[in-house]
Write an enzyme that holds these catalytic residues in place. Sequence first.
Site, PDB file in Angstrom:
ATOM      1  N   LYS A 272       0.841  -1.216   0.000  1.00 36.00           N
ATOM      2  CA  LYS A 272       0.000   0.000   0.000  1.00 36.00           C
ATOM      3  C   LYS A 272       0.872   1.261   0.000  1.00 36.00           C
ATOM      4  O   LYS A 272       1.706   1.448   0.876  1.00 36.00           O
ATOM      5  CB  LYS A 272      -0.918  -0.022   1.227  1.00 36.00           C
ATOM      6  CG  LYS A 272      -1.699   1.271   1.474  1.00 36.00           C
ATOM      7  CD  LYS A 272      -2.681   1.116   2.650  1.00 36.00           C
ATOM      8  CE  LYS A 272      -3.314   2.452   3.048  1.00 36.00           C
ATOM      9  NZ  LYS A 272      -4.255   2.328   4.168  1.00 36.00           N
ATOM     10  N   ASP A 277      -2.939   9.977   4.025  1.00 34.17           N
ATOM     11  CA  ASP A 277      -4.327   9.532   4.157  1.00 34.17           C
ATOM     12  C   ASP A 277      -5.104  10.508   5.037  1.00 34.17           C
ATOM     13  O   ASP A 277      -5.100  10.390   6.260  1.00 34.17           O
ATOM     14  CB  ASP A 277      -4.367   8.114   4.741  1.00 34.17           C
ATOM     15  CG  ASP A 277      -5.798   7.580   4.857  1.00 34.17           C
ATOM     16  OD1 ASP A 277      -6.713   8.220   4.300  1.00 34.17           O
ATOM     17  OD2 ASP A 277      -5.987   6.518   5.495  1.00 34.17           O
ATOM     18  N   LYS A 284     -10.755  12.411   8.238  1.00 35.76           N
ATOM     19  CA  LYS A 284     -10.416  11.954   9.581  1.00 35.76           C
ATOM     20  C   LYS A 284     -10.368  13.144  10.537  1.00 35.76           C
ATOM     21  O   LYS A 284      -9.877  14.207  10.149  1.00 35.76           O
ATOM     22  CB  LYS A 284      -9.007  11.334   9.575  1.00 35.76           C
ATOM     23  CG  LYS A 284      -8.878   9.966   8.943  1.00 35.76           C
ATOM     24  CD  LYS A 284      -7.415   9.514   8.970  1.00 35.76           C
ATOM     25  CE  LYS A 284      -7.180   8.217   8.235  1.00 35.76           C
ATOM     26  NZ  LYS A 284      -7.729   7.025   8.904  1.00 35.76           N
ATOM     27  N   ASP A 295       1.375   6.284   5.720  1.00 32.96           N
ATOM     28  CA  ASP A 295       0.422   5.294   5.213  1.00 32.96           C
ATOM     29  C   ASP A 295       0.925   4.614   3.927  1.00 32.96           C
ATOM     30  O   ASP A 295       0.221   3.813   3.335  1.00 32.96           O
ATOM     31  CB  ASP A 295      -0.943   5.960   4.993  1.00 32.96           C
ATOM     32  CG  ASP A 295      -2.106   4.991   5.142  1.00 32.96           C
ATOM     33  OD1 ASP A 295      -1.910   3.934   5.772  1.00 32.96           O
ATOM     34  OD2 ASP A 295      -3.194   5.288   4.616  1.00 32.96           O
ATOM     35  N   ASP A 354     -12.396   6.585   3.460  1.00 30.19           N
ATOM     36  CA  ASP A 354     -11.215   6.383   4.311  1.00 30.19           C
ATOM     37  C   ASP A 354     -10.733   4.930   4.285  1.00 30.19           C
ATOM     38  O   ASP A 354      -9.667   4.614   4.810  1.00 30.19           O
ATOM     39  CB  ASP A 354     -11.539   6.822   5.744  1.00 30.19           C
ATOM     40  CG  ASP A 354     -10.287   6.995   6.590  1.00 30.19           C
ATOM     41  OD1 ASP A 354      -9.185   7.021   6.005  1.00 30.19           O
ATOM     42  OD2 ASP A 354     -10.433   7.104   7.827  1.00 30.19           O
ATOM     43  N   GLU A 356      -9.414   3.446   1.865  1.00 27.55           N
ATOM     44  CA  GLU A 356      -8.852   3.641   0.520  1.00 27.55           C
ATOM     45  C   GLU A 356      -7.746   2.655   0.170  1.00 27.55           C
ATOM     46  O   GLU A 356      -7.505   2.388  -1.001  1.00 27.55           O
ATOM     47  CB  GLU A 356      -8.333   5.083   0.394  1.00 27.55           C
ATOM     48  CG  GLU A 356      -6.933   5.343   0.985  1.00 27.55           C
ATOM     49  CD  GLU A 356      -6.828   5.082   2.481  1.00 27.55           C
ATOM     50  OE1 GLU A 356      -7.850   5.236   3.186  1.00 27.55           O
ATOM     51  OE2 GLU A 356      -5.735   4.719   2.957  1.00 27.55           O
ATOM     52  N   ARG A 358      -7.450  -0.630   0.641  1.00 29.65           N
ATOM     53  CA  ARG A 358      -7.952  -1.831  -0.020  1.00 29.65           C
ATOM     54  C   ARG A 358      -8.405  -1.511  -1.450  1.00 29.65           C
ATOM     55  O   ARG A 358      -8.337  -2.353  -2.336  1.00 29.65           O
ATOM     56  CB  ARG A 358      -9.083  -2.461   0.812  1.00 29.65           C
ATOM     57  CG  ARG A 358     -10.298  -1.602   0.972  1.00 29.65           C
ATOM     58  CD  ARG A 358     -11.206  -2.093   2.104  1.00 29.65           C
ATOM     59  NE  ARG A 358     -10.760  -1.600   3.416  1.00 29.65           N
ATOM     60  CZ  ARG A 358     -11.412  -1.828   4.548  1.00 29.65           C
ATOM     61  NH1 ARG A 358     -12.524  -2.558   4.565  1.00 29.65           N
ATOM     62  NH2 ARG A 358     -10.945  -1.350   5.686  1.00 29.65           N
TER      63      ARG A 358
END
Length: 513
Positions: A272, A277, A284, A295, A354, A356, A358
Amino acid sequence: MKFSISSKLNKASIKNVEAFFLPVWVEKERYQYDDAVSVLDAADQKLVKNFLKEREPKAGEVHLIRLNKKPGFVFLSVEKEFNGKKLTLLARKYIRTAKKQGFKEVGIYIDDLADDDLAKTEIAGLFVRNSLLAHYDFSEEFKAAPKDGWKRVQNLTIFSDHDEKELRATVKENEIIAEGVNRCRTLSNYPPVKMTPEGLAEAARDVANECRPAKGGASSIKVTVFDEKKLYSEGMNAILAVGGGSDNPPRLVIMEYKGGQDGDQPLAIVGKGITFDSGGLNIKPGEYMSDMHMDMSGGSATIYAVAAIAKLKLPINVIGFIPAAENMPSGKSYRQNDIITAYGGKTMEIGNTDAEGRVVMADAIEYAKTKKPALLMTIATLTGAAMVALGTRWSGLFVKDNKDLRAALESIGETSGDAVWPLPLTEQNEKEVEGIFADVTNTHKSNSRYGGASSAAGFLSQFAGDQTFAHLDMAPRMTTNPEEEALSRGAAGFGVAYFVELAKHWETIRSTL
Ligand code: BES
Ligand code: ZN
Ligand code: ZN
């Protein structure tokens, strides 16, 4: 920091050392010294003995003792037994103390520490690797340096009568791995204003450039970068959707290393690469957004793992895939209830922008499958739920229905130092993410917040399909536990050592598939 090897331990060879590691075994309150104590000046030996007599340190205590003659200081460590785990931590504390004190030359005699369970080469390797990991500090990157520069330990001399060639090979191997981990930490720690999806691509190109043969010629790593146009023409709409809200366009970075035979099925690693993020439109709250510049830690682990495997010339074919995007809110952001067609045709509805990681990984998994890997592994700072379940010592390991593979991957965690703990991934978890209007949804279909790490794994597993697949949720190991691990604050560099170890044991892993 450099490493020297010396086969002779005597007053002359220890002359340049400023602080020497001195283990003491304690059993039933009796102290047993390492042979190395005999290189100290007679009066200094007495000083150490008196210290033990007067202070009576218990197992686990560590003291820095000033001597009158060379080497000047000993790092006295008292233990019942010096096993691999203890030595790992001691090596880190030793180097951190030495660095803080401004020592430049340090030394360790390893032969008395070795026994049937712990070979001399292993101890040497462990000291090299952990010295480098403990010496690293990202706060030296952007802060103004003090007047006389940052303190640096310049050299660790390893004293041992063991075969020098073998020791050198171990030193080299551990230098390559630790350098990979530290560079992974730097890339993860880098602020997102400077480290964008294209920045990840650059890091991959840079490290591949280092893998050119000395006489010139092609690198052993081939890097391919899909820009936004190529992503569009390939139909990688999931990466494009997540990257859509940002001014920094998304990428898919691919790194191929061929150390095995031509027809050997590769190991595929999908990491990833969310360079920041914010949560996107499902933004968030501030305290949850902090640290989200890291992230992309799965992506950076993938980059430096492939590089280390290539530098070690391991006999395996590996391909790393890093879907890279910045998850930002804007008029071009993807939205809740959008329906996206991923590479390969499977559709997904967006329950939460959020979730994101996956989403971008879906395209990369589908694309990785076209390379027919023997095993496809994913590594991602995927869910806060994995941290709730496991704390911060282990990454979550998800293997659907292969107990042997699960056990083998657990044991790679033990031996590499990148520990993992199994969490559930079953057909039920795949069912949890079935969509209402699309094939799948990126959140739990009934919005349950329980078992979030397993639902996320279920989503990835939906895209893996029949492909042999295992997933690491490394959110728990995104950052170090500075006190407990004796490492500086920030990214932990989880995954690099894990995949190097996996590549070294590729035959064993393959036998479980
Ligand atoms: N990057 C986060 C997960 C994360 C949180 C990693 C904390 C490291 C530390 C991920 O993209 C995320 O936001 N996940 C959500 C999923 C939810 C919206 C279904 C989460 O874990 O809350
Ligand atoms: Zn998120
Ligand atoms: Zn994320």
